[in-house]
Design a protein around this motif. Sequence first.
Motif, PDB file in Angstrom:
ATOM      1  N   ASP A 277       0.891  -1.118  -0.026  1.00 38.06           N
ATOM      2  CA  ASP A 277       0.119   0.077  -0.138  1.00 38.06           C
ATOM      3  C   ASP A 277       0.930   1.313  -0.042  1.00 38.06           C
TER       4      ASP A 277
ATOM      5  N   ASN B 280      -0.945   4.408   0.891  1.00 40.46           N
ATOM      6  CA  ASN B 280      -1.582   5.394   1.769  1.00 40.46           C
ATOM      7  C   ASN B 280      -0.882   5.714   2.993  1.00 40.46           C
TER       8      ASN B 280
ATOM      9  N   GLU C 127      -1.343   7.165   5.822  1.00 40.62           N
ATOM     10  CA  GLU C 127      -1.948   6.854   7.056  1.00 40.62           C
ATOM     11  C   GLU C 127      -2.231   5.244   7.539  1.00 40.62           C
ATOM     12  N   ASP C 128      -2.672   4.656   6.030  1.00 48.04           N
ATOM     13  CA  ASP C 128      -2.870   3.265   6.583  1.00 48.04           C
ATOM     14  C   ASP C 128      -1.532   2.365   6.681  1.00 48.04           C
TER      15      ASP C 128
ATOM     16  N   THR D 134       5.014  -1.146  -3.392  1.00 46.40           N
ATOM     17  CA  THR D 134       4.195  -0.381  -4.031  1.00 46.40           C
ATOM     18  C   THR D 134       4.162  -0.873  -5.498  1.00 46.40           C
TER      19      THR D 134
ATOM     20  N   ARG E 209      -3.391   5.664  -6.799  1.00 50.19           N
ATOM     21  CA  ARG E 209      -4.556   5.527  -5.974  1.00 50.19           C
ATOM     22  C   ARG E 209      -4.432   6.808  -4.961  1.00 50.19           C
ATOM     23  N   GLN E 210      -3.294   7.220  -4.937  1.00 47.02           N
ATOM     24  CA  GLN E 210      -2.996   8.433  -3.960  1.00 47.02           C
ATOM     25  C   GLN E 210      -3.330   9.764  -4.553  1.00 47.02           C
TER      26      GLN E 210
ATOM     27  N   THR F 229       5.015  10.553  -2.638  1.00 49.30           N
ATOM     28  CA  THR F 229       4.524   9.616  -1.663  1.00 49.30           C
ATOM     29  C   THR F 229       5.846   8.580  -1.274  1.00 49.30           C
TER      30      THR F 229
END
Length: 223
Positions: free
Chosen positions: A7, A9, A11-12, A27, A34-35, A42
């Motif tokens: 992933d 994200n 925060e996740d 990734t 998706r971000q 990122t």
Amino acid sequence: MLILIDDANLEDVAAIWSTLPVDGVTTNPTILARQHRDPLRTLRELRELLGAGPQLHAQVVGTEPDVMVNEALALRGELGEDLFVKIPVTEAGYVAMRRLSAQGVNVTATAIHAPMQAFLAAKAGARYVAPYINRLDNLGADGVRVAAEIQTLLDVHRMDTQLLAASFKNSQQITELAKLGAGAVTAAPAVLRNLFRNATTDAAVAEQRADLESVIGAGHTFA
Ligand code: E4P
């Protein structure tokens, strides 16, 4: 077996990173897209979140060997020499893998759907080979079985390359890979949480707590 978070994200990833004993992040271009923000930013922030040491994997998008090699070196320049550069097992990908591994770049061969794709990637110098378990299942094949065949090839031929199984949709698929002795698995946060979440466990803990509270008072603990 390393457990990686599939992933991007922030925060996740941070939530899993601070909770479970995991070893890094993978990734791919879709995950980064998706971000809806600069993918390099990122990746830099993921690198910062993980700190030095834990694995970070990022995939090239070029389709020609020269472009793939240049991308890999650029990503490595941005994210550090310990970056794992994911290269798909296409014809151009094998050329890029051979050139990059000869330069000491950590290569993760990705988008693997057949055992011999992995074997060739291992011979091309990849450190990890990543079969897509759930995507194979969705094709009517058996993803776990393909992974088992890859592990057999790596073992029989005494290759240094490790299995990094990817594309999971449930915790049982991960359990099967752990039983196979996979070097690493990567899965989304929701799938990783399903490795430990269990309603019956929660019910047992709640019952025990209620029993003790009936003696020491509601809300009280040993602390
Ligand atoms: C690994 O890093 C792969 O890119 C990823 O696991 C693919 O997963 P998906 O099948 O959920 O897209």
